[in-house]
Design a protein around this motif. Sequence first.
Motif, PDB file in Angstrom:
ATOM      1  N   VAL A  48       1.128  -1.110   0.232  1.00 15.22           N
ATOM      2  CA  VAL A  48      -0.075  -0.064   0.049  1.00 15.22           C
ATOM      3  C   VAL A  48       1.283   0.998  -0.104  1.00 15.22           C
ATOM      4  O   VAL A  48       0.753   2.082  -0.744  1.00 15.22           O
ATOM      5  CB  VAL A  48      -0.933   0.261   1.443  1.00 15.22           C
ATOM      6  N   TRP A  49       2.272   1.029   1.030  1.00 14.40           N
ATOM      7  CA  TRP A  49       2.661   2.489   0.644  1.00 14.40           C
ATOM      8  C   TRP A  49       3.474   2.522  -0.400  1.00 14.40           C
ATOM      9  O   TRP A  49       4.029   3.936  -0.649  1.00 14.40           O
ATOM     10  CB  TRP A  49       3.428   1.986   1.788  1.00 14.40           C
ATOM     11  N   LEU A  55       7.244  14.492  -4.727  1.00 14.13           N
ATOM     12  CA  LEU A  55       8.758  13.597  -4.735  1.00 14.13           C
ATOM     13  C   LEU A  55       9.034  13.694  -3.279  1.00 14.13           C
ATOM     14  O   LEU A  55       9.594  12.141  -3.057  1.00 14.13           O
ATOM     15  CB  LEU A  55       9.864  14.454  -5.458  1.00 14.13           C
ATOM     16  N   GLY A  56       9.549  14.549  -2.376  1.00 15.92           N
ATOM     17  CA  GLY A  56       9.411  13.651  -1.205  1.00 15.92           C
ATOM     18  C   GLY A  56       8.722  12.838  -0.715  1.00 15.92           C
ATOM     19  O   GLY A  56       9.074  12.143   0.042  1.00 15.92           O
ATOM     20  N   PHE A  57       7.070  13.603  -0.690  1.00 16.59           N
ATOM     21  CA  PHE A  57       6.520  12.238  -0.480  1.00 16.59           C
ATOM     22  C   PHE A  57       6.707  11.118  -0.744  1.00 16.59           C
ATOM     23  O   PHE A  57       6.432  10.217  -0.094  1.00 16.59           O
ATOM     24  CB  PHE A  57       5.223  13.009  -0.189  1.00 16.59           C
ATOM     25  N   GLY A 102       9.428   9.211   0.734  1.00 21.31           N
ATOM     26  CA  GLY A 102       8.946   9.116   2.226  1.00 21.31           C
ATOM     27  C   GLY A 102       8.171   7.722   2.476  1.00 21.31           C
ATOM     28  O   GLY A 102       8.029   6.391   2.841  1.00 21.31           O
ATOM     29  N   ALA A 103       7.145   7.581   1.168  1.00 25.87           N
ATOM     30  CA  ALA A 103       5.962   6.724   1.577  1.00 25.87           C
ATOM     31  C   ALA A 103       7.284   4.587   0.865  1.00 25.87           C
ATOM     32  O   ALA A 103       6.534   4.050   1.015  1.00 25.87           O
ATOM     33  CB  ALA A 103       5.154   6.516   0.014  1.00 25.87           C
ATOM     34  N   GLY A 104       7.868   5.586  -0.613  1.00 22.42           N
ATOM     35  CA  GLY A 104       8.290   4.232  -0.538  1.00 22.42           C
ATOM     36  C   GLY A 104       9.659   3.739   0.681  1.00 22.42           C
ATOM     37  O   GLY A 104       9.623   2.598   0.829  1.00 22.42           O
ATOM     38  N   ILE A 105      10.446   4.509   1.012  1.00 25.16           N
ATOM     39  CA  ILE A 105      10.901   4.409   2.479  1.00 25.16           C
ATOM     40  C   ILE A 105      10.281   3.529   3.685  1.00 25.16           C
ATOM     41  O   ILE A 105      10.923   2.758   4.148  1.00 25.16           O
ATOM     42  CB  ILE A 105      11.720   5.908   2.940  1.00 25.16           C
ATOM     43  N   PHE A 118       7.319   7.847   7.680  1.00 19.41           N
ATOM     44  CA  PHE A 118       7.014   8.575   7.158  1.00 19.41           C
ATOM     45  C   PHE A 118       6.672  10.303   6.723  1.00 19.41           C
ATOM     46  O   PHE A 118       7.515  10.519   6.078  1.00 19.41           O
ATOM     47  CB  PHE A 118       4.991   8.382   6.340  1.00 19.41           C
ATOM     48  N   GLY A 119       6.452  10.657   7.305  1.00 20.26           N
ATOM     49  CA  GLY A 119       6.768  12.540   8.027  1.00 20.26           C
ATOM     50  C   GLY A 119       8.264  12.319   7.772  1.00 20.26           C
ATOM     51  O   GLY A 119       8.302  13.318   7.335  1.00 20.26           O
TER      52      GLY A 119
END
Length: 91
Positions: free
Chosen positions: A9-10, A30-32, A35-38, A59-60
């Motif tokens: 899902v992430w 792109l930063g978000f 973050g979601a990928g990490i 995520f944040g």
Amino acid sequence: MALWQEWWVWMVAGAVLAILEVLIPGFILLGFAIGAGITGALLWLGVLGGSLAVLLLVFGVSSLIAWLALRSLVGVRHGQVKIWDRDINDN
């Protein structure tokens, strides 16, 4: 298992945000996406797990670090002024 605890899902959220970044440029989404990928990668590796609060914190923080890194790599340098020499309405 709750949906936000699934790694895929992430990853899907990161892919959607990366695609939206192509449509809305500016290195904001792109930063978000990173973050979601990490967050998805850490869930997949089994490092993370559990509560929504922990996942949102990871995520944040990872999104903020990615955004700051992107700003330093591709952003306007200190003292540099962005000059527009062509307008989108010029023919």
